[in-house]
Enzyme design. Structure first.
Site, mmCIF file in Angstrom:
data_model
loop_
_atom_site.group_PDB
_atom_site.id
_atom_site.type_symbol
_atom_site.label_atom_id
_atom_site.label_comp_id
_atom_site.label_asym_id
_atom_site.label_seq_id
_atom_site.Cartn_x
_atom_site.Cartn_y
_atom_site.Cartn_z
ATOM 1 N N ASP A 22 0.819 -1.211 0.000
ATOM 2 C CA ASP A 22 0.000 0.000 0.000
ATOM 3 C C ASP A 22 0.854 1.263 0.000
ATOM 4 O O ASP A 22 1.953 1.275 0.558
ATOM 5 C CB ASP A 22 -0.895 -0.030 1.255
ATOM 6 N N ASN A 70 -10.680 -2.734 -6.206
ATOM 7 C CA ASN A 70 -9.835 -1.806 -6.975
ATOM 8 C C ASN A 70 -10.392 -1.484 -8.368
ATOM 9 O O ASN A 70 -9.971 -0.513 -8.996
ATOM 10 C CB ASN A 70 -8.397 -2.340 -7.109
HETATM 11 C C1 FPP Z 1 -2.119 0.167 -3.243
HETATM 12 O O1 FPP Z 1 -1.593 1.483 -3.218
HETATM 13 C C2 FPP Z 1 -1.514 -0.550 -4.336
HETATM 14 C C3 FPP Z 1 -2.205 -1.122 -5.368
HETATM 15 C C4 FPP Z 1 -3.672 -1.048 -5.484
HETATM 16 C C5 FPP Z 1 -1.488 -1.817 -6.467
HETATM 17 C C6 FPP Z 1 -0.353 -2.699 -6.026
HETATM 18 C C7 FPP Z 1 0.322 -3.209 -7.224
HETATM 19 C C8 FPP Z 1 1.648 -3.242 -7.420
HETATM 20 C C9 FPP Z 1 2.622 -2.841 -6.388
HETATM 21 C C10 FPP Z 1 2.166 -3.807 -8.694
HETATM 22 C C11 FPP Z 1 2.548 -5.251 -8.440
HETATM 23 C C12 FPP Z 1 2.870 -5.923 -9.683
HETATM 24 C C13 FPP Z 1 2.715 -7.266 -9.851
HETATM 25 C C14 FPP Z 1 3.111 -7.879 -11.126
HETATM 26 C C15 FPP Z 1 2.168 -8.154 -8.798
HETATM 27 P P1 FPP Z 1 -2.601 2.704 -3.390
HETATM 28 O O2 FPP Z 1 -2.720 3.014 -4.841
HETATM 29 O O3 FPP Z 1 -3.888 2.382 -2.702
HETATM 30 O O4 FPP Z 1 -1.844 3.846 -2.648
HETATM 31 P P2 FPP Z 1 -2.492 5.051 -1.843
HETATM 32 O O5 FPP Z 1 -3.225 4.439 -0.673
HETATM 33 O O6 FPP Z 1 -1.305 5.846 -1.428
HETATM 34 O O7 FPP Z 1 -3.386 5.777 -2.791
#
Ligand code: FPP
Length: 242
Positions: A22, A70
């Site tokens: 996250d 998501n």
């Molecule tokens: C949450 O951060 C993260 C995600 C919804 C996506 C996670 C995906 C990756 C790290 C890519 C992984 C790649 C593979 C191939 C498995 P957020 O967007 O909710 O962050 P925020 O809370 O700061 O907005």
């Protein structure tokens, strides 16, 4: 091995580690970049931390890459994530194969495009003979949806006359989860400072230890993982006993 590494090596490791990746969006925002840049940095870090977990002897690693919720994000962000999944799964396939890592996917994969589904199937198939760490990538995953899926499977068995309600116990449910046959997570790490479960491994985390860290996922380094592991090793796990 240095003194610090020796001390670290002697600590009890979780067999199964879960990570909620996250904070990508906030990482990007802090730098004035689009959210997709945060996901790219997060994907790079996913690769690095996966390799580190394998090198220190973690047996099962589950990462939360995309939740059933998501899909509600703006279409361009979802599109950027799908593009990243394709690119990183191709690349990851190469490095993880070299490191003897077996890759599994948790979630309802039927929602992805046919080419992504094909790539997922290829990664699972080609890594299946690997005998090292098992990497579970949770994609279109939700703990509640997973339990619904398991319960539906049991209901079908009952209506086909192959199972009676009295035969349903915890083991019957666990064996129909995406993690069937794997140990429950011992430790779940949530970077980014949020104190939420977010529908991650709901059934399996009944006795998991949680470590929340005030650091955004793209900035989360092996040293931060070591800190979480030290914290875990000091916990007194009682599993409901005394
Ligand atoms: C949450 O951060 C993260 C995600 C919804 C996506 C996670 C995906 C990756 C790290 C890519 C992984 C790649 C593979 C191939 C498995 P957020 O967007 O909710 O962050 P925020 O809370 O700061 O907005």
């Amino acid at each position: 091995m240095g003194k610090k590494q020796e001390e670290q090596a002697a600590l009890p490791l979780p067999r199964h580690l879960g990570i909620i990746m996250d904070g990508n969006g906030r990482w990007a925002k802090k730098r004035g970049l689009p959210r997709s840049a945060g996901h790219k940095a997060g994907a790079n870090n996913f690769r690095a931390i996966t390799r580190y977990c394998s090198s220190i002897g973690i047996e099962f690693l589950t990462v939360y890459a995309f939740s059933t919720e998501n899909w509600k994000r703006p279409a361009d962000e979802v599109g950027a994530l799908m593009k990243l999944f394709k690119q990183y799964l191709e690349e990851a396939l190469r490095d993880f194969m070299e490191e003897n890592i077996r890759v599994r996917f948790l979630g309802d994969l039927s929602a992805f495009t046919p080419d992504l589904q094909e790539l997922i199937a290829r990664v699972e198939r080609e890594s299946a003979p690997k005998t090292g760490m098992v990497l579970n990538i949770a994609m279109n995953y939700g703990g509640r949806a997973e339990i619904v899926h398991a319960v539906r499977g049991l209901a079908e068995e009952i209506s086909a006359g192959r199972l009676s309600p009295a035969e349903i116990g915890e083991a019957e449910i666990a064996s129909r989860l995406y993690t069937a046959g794997q140990p429950d997570p011992d430790l779940i790490i949530r970077p980014s400072g949020e104190h939420r479960v977010s529908n991650f491994l709901l059934w399996q985390s009944a006795y998991a230890e949680y470590v929340v860290m005030d650091i955004l996922w793209p900035d989360f380094k092996p040293a931060d993982l070591d800190r979480a592991l030290r914290d875990y090793s000091n916990r007194n796990r009682r599993f409901g006993g005394v």
